[in-house]
Scaffold this active site. Structure first.
Site, PDB file in Angstrom:
ATOM      1  N   ASN A   1      66.083 100.862 -10.280  1.00 27.68           N
ATOM      2  CA  ASN A   1      67.201 101.653  -9.761  1.00 27.68           C
ATOM      3  C   ASN A   1      67.048 101.946  -8.271  1.00 27.68           C
ATOM      4  O   ASN A   1      68.049 102.158  -7.580  1.00 27.68           O
ATOM      5  CB  ASN A   1      67.348 102.941 -10.577  1.00 27.68           C
ATOM      6  CG  ASN A   1      67.997 102.674 -11.922  1.00 27.68           C
ATOM      7  OD1 ASN A   1      68.003 101.524 -12.401  1.00 27.68           O
ATOM      8  ND2 ASN A   1      68.559 103.693 -12.543  1.00 27.68           N
ATOM      9  N   GLU A   2      65.818 101.925  -7.795  1.00 25.78           N
ATOM     10  CA  GLU A   2      65.625 102.096  -6.352  1.00 25.78           C
ATOM     11  C   GLU A   2      66.195 100.878  -5.611  1.00 25.78           C
ATOM     12  O   GLU A   2      66.874 101.019  -4.587  1.00 25.78           O
ATOM     13  CB  GLU A   2      64.129 102.270  -6.027  1.00 25.78           C
ATOM     14  CG  GLU A   2      63.558 103.632  -6.413  1.00 25.78           C
ATOM     15  CD  GLU A   2      63.323 103.796  -7.911  1.00 25.78           C
ATOM     16  OE1 GLU A   2      63.244 102.776  -8.623  1.00 25.78           O
ATOM     17  OE2 GLU A   2      63.237 104.954  -8.377  1.00 25.78           O
TER      18      GLU A   2
ATOM     19  N   GLY B   1      60.768  83.270 -17.242  1.00 27.09           N
ATOM     20  CA  GLY B   1      59.555  83.243 -16.417  1.00 27.09           C
ATOM     21  C   GLY B   1      59.868  83.529 -14.966  1.00 27.09           C
ATOM     22  O   GLY B   1      59.746  82.648 -14.109  1.00 27.09           O
ATOM     23  N   TYR B   2      60.310  84.730 -14.692  1.00 28.53           N
ATOM     24  CA  TYR B   2      60.611  85.132 -13.310  1.00 28.53           C
ATOM     25  C   TYR B   2      59.466  85.969 -12.721  1.00 28.53           C
ATOM     26  O   TYR B   2      58.857  85.599 -11.747  1.00 28.53           O
ATOM     27  CB  TYR B   2      61.907  85.951 -13.272  1.00 28.53           C
ATOM     28  CG  TYR B   2      63.158  85.150 -12.979  1.00 28.53           C
ATOM     29  CD1 TYR B   2      63.278  83.840 -13.419  1.00 28.53           C
ATOM     30  CD2 TYR B   2      64.226  85.698 -12.288  1.00 28.53           C
ATOM     31  CE1 TYR B   2      64.427  83.104 -13.165  1.00 28.53           C
ATOM     32  CE2 TYR B   2      65.374  84.977 -12.025  1.00 28.53           C
ATOM     33  CZ  TYR B   2      65.475  83.677 -12.465  1.00 28.53           C
ATOM     34  OH  TYR B   2      66.611  82.969 -12.200  1.00 28.53           O
TER      35      TYR B   2
ATOM     36  N   GLU C   1      73.530  87.629 -15.057  1.00 29.24           N
ATOM     37  CA  GLU C   1      72.836  88.574 -15.933  1.00 29.24           C
ATOM     38  C   GLU C   1      73.599  89.896 -16.014  1.00 29.24           C
ATOM     39  O   GLU C   1      73.402  90.689 -16.917  1.00 29.24           O
ATOM     40  CB  GLU C   1      71.422  88.796 -15.391  1.00 29.24           C
ATOM     41  CG  GLU C   1      70.480  89.484 -16.355  1.00 29.24           C
ATOM     42  CD  GLU C   1      69.247  90.037 -15.644  1.00 29.24           C
ATOM     43  OE1 GLU C   1      68.469  90.709 -16.301  1.00 29.24           O
ATOM     44  OE2 GLU C   1      69.093  89.811 -14.426  1.00 29.24           O
TER      45      GLU C   1
END
Lengths: 392, 373, 392, 373
Positions: free
Chosen positions: A379-380, A127-128, A244
């Site tokens: 990726n940005e 839940g981020y 992660e």
């Protein structure tokens, strides 16, 4: 400097390989090797098989019931699982929340939650993200107000992957709205069966139900489910994001999928077409280079002698490669990748295919994998991070 | 040298756009997808605008318009993600049928013009990939066809098919035949494509057919039909990309991160500049394809392949980047953007992908180059 | 909508073609077709031949002695010159300063300067860039202080292309340092033979002397050489930059160079190599697409019915294509492009070549052409401009 | 699996770097370029560091070090844009000569180790492009060579050449020969290359030579020599790119436009991220090439080609982008950056460009892939 694994490491690899060969159900590996749909049972079956061996938390230290492997051993385990066609372990429990509970959770929380995560019995969700948060994770709006022995949680999380199966969810919640964003966040463990929790599916562009919205409506969460200290959640969140990164490049899966790409290209008659084959060759070079970069990181982690801050590069390149192999597979099938027959993506479907059976899931996967350059820090955002390391 | 549209062409564009905006919005489209991917009502709507008559010769009740009008229409259909196979039924079928014996023309063209008959090209075979000269469907001397065609546009909704087959058995030349949907030995299996549109597998077993173009000109006619399709698709893609780019610009100006509109981030602005580049190159090559359609076959085929290479690159780049720029919302089914992305992805693989056409450009390359080479 | 030129336009083209065939010296076109070194005499000879015909200012209106051609005619003239192997006209006089003098100069200035520009007798240079100014042209530091009938100029200009041959130079100078940058700039015409003007060569990476630094040390410039009003120079500068866009894509030269690339590739044995040939084919597509974009602009300019703001795109794509053909030519020669034998780039050199004669200038040109994405507003600045049109 | 450098390797790196910083700075280098592109003093300097002995077997007065030490040295030489052909004289020559008859080894290897003899590979022919098996130089049975070799590194400065020639005339196998500079029939024409280094055209006319490797193993030995060259060049390029990237970062942080350091512009920051990506991929593949040098020929050649594809792309991208990011100053001769750019451009075309090696990767592709495949 040595490219080869030590005899001990090679023996370790052989042991893992043998174990996986003996324990990975063939119906599951068949699905993985052919990109057929994996259901909850498939995922949980494999999680429990790993759990029984004590490997569902393969990166855990021994004190918490893990195997206590070093970085190279973890890599070899991941590689052997990937090449054998094991599903990716759903990371939210063993890879994401477990390290936070180990590092910052109370003894009670550790004893209560870690065994269920290791065994594969308890399914965790993340839940981020919230609507509108995007890359700005600290902009948490979900409120948790302390009322006696409970926090009362109100708000919404989104992009909750496989949340439809979730037993528990770990959440970033705002416990102090009066301070600057990062300072007022807490890290809460929430039982998803609590009254007031509602999970709603989000249908993705490939028609699949993979992510969800999770709504919290006056959900009462015991204060004992707060991890660490109130308003210190951002620290734990960053710790989690750092963890992660394990296997972030996913190069082992890329190697497996490259083999599948070659099989498909051969069957579709384009493997011997110089123009198409060049594209495979380029991808092969990209994958070898990525694998070398991963090995460099492993080496640096193992010896501790050098520091190598290339997580952003691994995420960028890994995701680009994932997108590229799904793209080339689809292009190999061409017109025969265009039909959208969802049943044909189920193992054992006996209906008529359009083209070869391997064509059915290709476009769906190509579409689905567009997410890889968006999630986990787009990726940005990764390029911002990499640039910071070069330019300050 | 003049790229202005005539007043009539502008009126045509406006009429199609009005129709699409009103009768083919995202929700109406979603309902059609749900119902299988083809709406007879929508087809009737296009016919009502006169579009099915557009390319039919005046002698057969049509308007006798040319490639530019077709381009104008296709751009608007692309902008609205219209799934009904207008290029197939409205542009290709009339062009092929106009080469058929008079009686066949008189039989079919008025019905095509009126929107009563939907005739589509069924040329794709399993082993052919994008090559038009690979054809395993065989025809007997008395025009009975046996074979299988794949991914036929709106196949189970069409009234008849234009079918290439080898006239006289394996090794013989390719002729084009008309096969009615209800002819003996016709079997159809319909399904949806990833862009929501409809297609079907078509199998023929000793199926009686009508000869349209004999084996002396069959392959040439097929190539011409496919070139018309590619030019039409180029315009369709330009319409779709133009809209997707506009949606993306709107999103970047609305969406906020870290307290500011993300349109203020220079890296995203430069990406949009690159997207705009691809869009304008694609539009330029869509014009090129359209305006070269009436050239001699060699020049036409070369130009069409050049256009498809540019369009294929643009479809992929614009589709992928506009999706990326949307972040998570861009990959959900509920957001219209993802449907543009899927449509663009599929279009690249229809009638030859970028690699295939690059091969054609390479093969047909001459010492001089340029628009008038 | 019609791709074909009208019969009148085609007749115009034929007329130009015939004239160029009859007037372009063969020794010059030989150099251009083989990328050999052009000297001052080559450039000025061609300028004077054009001038004699009244075409050195081919975009000028009739009232100032130009041919009064429309946009399509100008394009056809440029195309015929390029394809025939004419050198590019040095733009500083006829293309850059002349339109400013026409629009904002006094009658005296027009009568004094325009004839010499048209005839090709007077060589002009550009004094815009300064050390450190880069894309920020308004940051002019060169001072001009009025003292009676003269401005006293002190400062430095740089990147002055072919300034070593210059008779006159047009300059942006700061006449009021007290206001915001754009407001205190004036546009001055300076005789380069004036005392205090010093030209110093800058050697470029290819070893060539193509650009210069120009120093001004108490240079006295008559006030009559001020164009327009004092402190309004920025307006004129922007006007000039808008005019500079003519032929910005340079697609006609690209077509000629593509033919040269094919000749070189054939001679080097790579034209029939599928991998190399594909790269030529891709470039050919790029060039056709660019030409179509140029034609769209011409059509819009001619009819006035649509506006088409793609100057930034033309600059970006045109320069990328220029770089690509020089790159492919160099790659075609491979190792034989690596020797640096400056004499071999002169026409008529009788020394020993390394490899075929066409190899000699290839790497130099590749190196030299890196400038094309930097000058005239770098491609990064162009992307800012294009983004502005899309995003506001 | 371990990518740490040993203490000895680190010391070696430091020693070379110190030498380059002190005795081969940009001004000293410029003087060497001006003097023709080769400095015997610089060569002696490298010898003084023990580098010419590095790859020579201990039995012949060398240090007997391996590919990793070579990589360490090459990275530092690349960082300093050193033009003397160390890979040629210090790595390739010892590797080839180690396969020669004992007497030849004893004659040459000690002199190579001591820096007295510079021996270079002269294999490039006009018609060969990058193919090693195309060789028009012919050898008679008594080892007299006739033919021409092009772009021989430091050709007019070398003491001897390793020359591939067909042993016994056209169509025969390729053998490797040693040709002394002052042998009869040797003609040399020296010139500079665009990176400032020196090369020469070498022609041989009935020139007496010494057989190094016979026609049964000549081509294999040549391939091995070129693979050593490519691995060395990969490391050299990594050193050059690493330095060029650092220079560019420094420039972006210093240079101001519109009142701020241009390092603050996000589009430029992202470009630097892309540059860093290429640099790290290149470094990874430089390690890969080096660590695969002792594998069996098939695996070695495949790995080397994979590395060259990656390195070639990186050289071009890093060279072009770092130049672009510098603006005008980047394309001037006075700025050191342009010399990195030119060196990188030339390296891509030495020993096979990216296209050539992509062809090799494609040709040698197997079902499985990866570092250990």
């Amino acid at each position: 400097m040595d490219l080869n694994f030590t005899p001990e490491e090679q023996a370790f690899r052989a042991e893992i390989r043998q174990w996986v060969a003996g324990h990975l159900p063939q119906d599951i590996s068949h699905k993985v090797h052919n990109a057929l749909r994996l259901n909850k049972d498939d995922l949980q079956r494999w999680a429990r098989i790993l759990g029984k061996q004590g490997w569902h938390g393969w990166a855990w230290p021994k004190q918490f019931g893990g195997p206590g492997w070093n970085a190279v051993q973890r890599h070899l385990f991941e590689e052997e699982c990937a090449l054998a066609g094991a599903p990716r372990v759903v990371p939210f429990g063993p890879v994401m929340v477990a390290p936070v509970i180990m590092a910052f959770g109370s003894r009670e929380q550790q004893e209560r939650h870690l065994p269920g995560i290791m065994s594969g019995d308890v399914w965790w969700s993340q839940g981020y993200s919230e609507p509108g948060s995007g890359s700005d994770l600290a902009s948490v709006k979900t409120r948790a107000e302390r009322r006696g022995d409970v926090y009362v949680v109100n708000g919404q999380k989104t992009w909750t992957t496989l949340g439809q199966y979730g037993d528990w969810i770990f959440c970033l919640v705002r416990t102090d709205p009066s301070v600057k964003p990062q300072a007022g966040i807490s890290f809460l463990l929430v039982d998803m069966k609590s009254p007031g929790v509602t999970v709603r599916p989000i249908t993705m562009l490939d028609g699949e139900h993979e992510v969800n919205e999770v709504f919290f409506d006056d959900v009462q969460v015991p204060v004992g489910n707060l991890v660490g200290e109130e308003n210190k959640g951002w620290t734990y969140a960053k710790y989690l994001l750092a963890h992660e990164r394990t296997n972030i490049a996913d190069v082992n899966r890329a190697k497996r999928e490259l083999e599948r790409l070659k099989r498909i290209a051969r069957a579709e008659g384009v493997y011997d077409d110089a123009r198409f084959r060049d594209q495979i060759a380029l991808l092969e070079v990209d994958i070898v280079a990525l694998e070398m970069m991963v090995l460099r990181v492993l080496s640096a982690e193992s010896s501790g002698k050098q520091s190598l801050d290339v997580a952003g590069l691994l995420k960028i390149r890994g995701s680009e490669i994932q997108q590229r192999y799904t793209e080339l597979m689809m292009l190999a099938a061409g017109p025969f990748a265009t039909p959208f027959i969802q049943e044909a993506m189920e193992a054992g479907w006996q209906g008529d295919q359009v083209g070869a059976a391997h064509c059915a899931p290709l476009a769906s996967h190509y579409f689905n994998y567009r997410k890889t350059t968006i999630y986990g820090g787009s990726n940005e955002v990764q390029r911002n991070i990499v640039a910071q390391t070069v330019l300050g | 040298m003049d790229f202005d549209f005539s007043d009539d062409q502008t009126s045509l564009r406006d009429a199609v756009r009005r129709y699409v905006d009103k009768d083919y919005d995202f929700e109406q489209r979603r309902a059609i997808v749900k119902a299988g991917g083809f709406s007879r009502a929508a087809w009737d709507g296009l016919a009502g605008l006169g579009l099915t008559a557009l390319a039919v010769p005046e002698a057969h009740g049509g308007l006798g318009f040319g490639p530019v009008e077709a381009m104008v229409v296709m751009e608007e259909l692309g902008r609205g993600l219209v799934m009904e196979p207008y290029a197939q039924g409205g542009l290709i079928a009339p062009a092929v049928l106009a080469q058929a014996p008079d009686a066949v023309q008189a039989d079919w063209l008025p019905r095509i013009a009126g929107g009563e008959a939907l005739v589509v090209l069924a040329h794709q075979e399993r082993a052919a990939r994008y090559r038009l000269d690979v054809c395993d469907t065989l025809a007997t001397a008395d025009h009975r066809l046996t074979g299988a065609k794949s991914v036929v546009p709106a196949g189970d909704q069409a009234d008849a098919f234009i079918v290439p087959a080898r006239a006289g058995g394996a090794g013989a030349g390719i002729a084009l035949y008309l096969v009615a949907k209800d002819a003996a030995g016709v079997a159809l299996r319909g399904y949806a494509l990833h862009d929501g549109s409809r297609a079907a597998e078509l199998t023929l077993k000793d199926t009686p057919a009508t000869l349209l173009v004999g084996p002396d000109r069959g392959l040439a006619a097929l190539e011409h039909a496919v070139d018309i399709a590619i030019a039409a698709q180029a315009a369709e893609a330009v319409g779709a990309m133009d809209r997707f780019v506009a949606l993306t610009a709107e999103y970047l100006n609305t969406r906020k991160q870290f307290g500011v509109a993300i349109a203020s981030f220079q890296a995203l602005r430069h990406r949009m500049a690159d997207v705009k580049m691809q869009l304008e190159l694609a539009r330029s090559m869509s014009y090129f394809a359209t305006l070269k359609l009436n050239e001699a076959p060699d020049a036409r085929r070369r130009a069409i392949s050049q256009a498809k290479v540019q369009l294929g690159q643009a479809m992929r780049f614009v589709g992928q980047q506009c999706t990326q720029l949307h972040g998570g919302i861009g990959v959900t089914d509920e957001y219209v953007g993802s449907h543009y992305f899927k449509r663009l992805a599929l279009m690249e693989m229809q009638f030859g992908d970028s690699m295939h056409h690059l091969g054609e450009v390479s093969r047909r390359m001459q010492d001089t180059a340029g628009v008038f080479a």
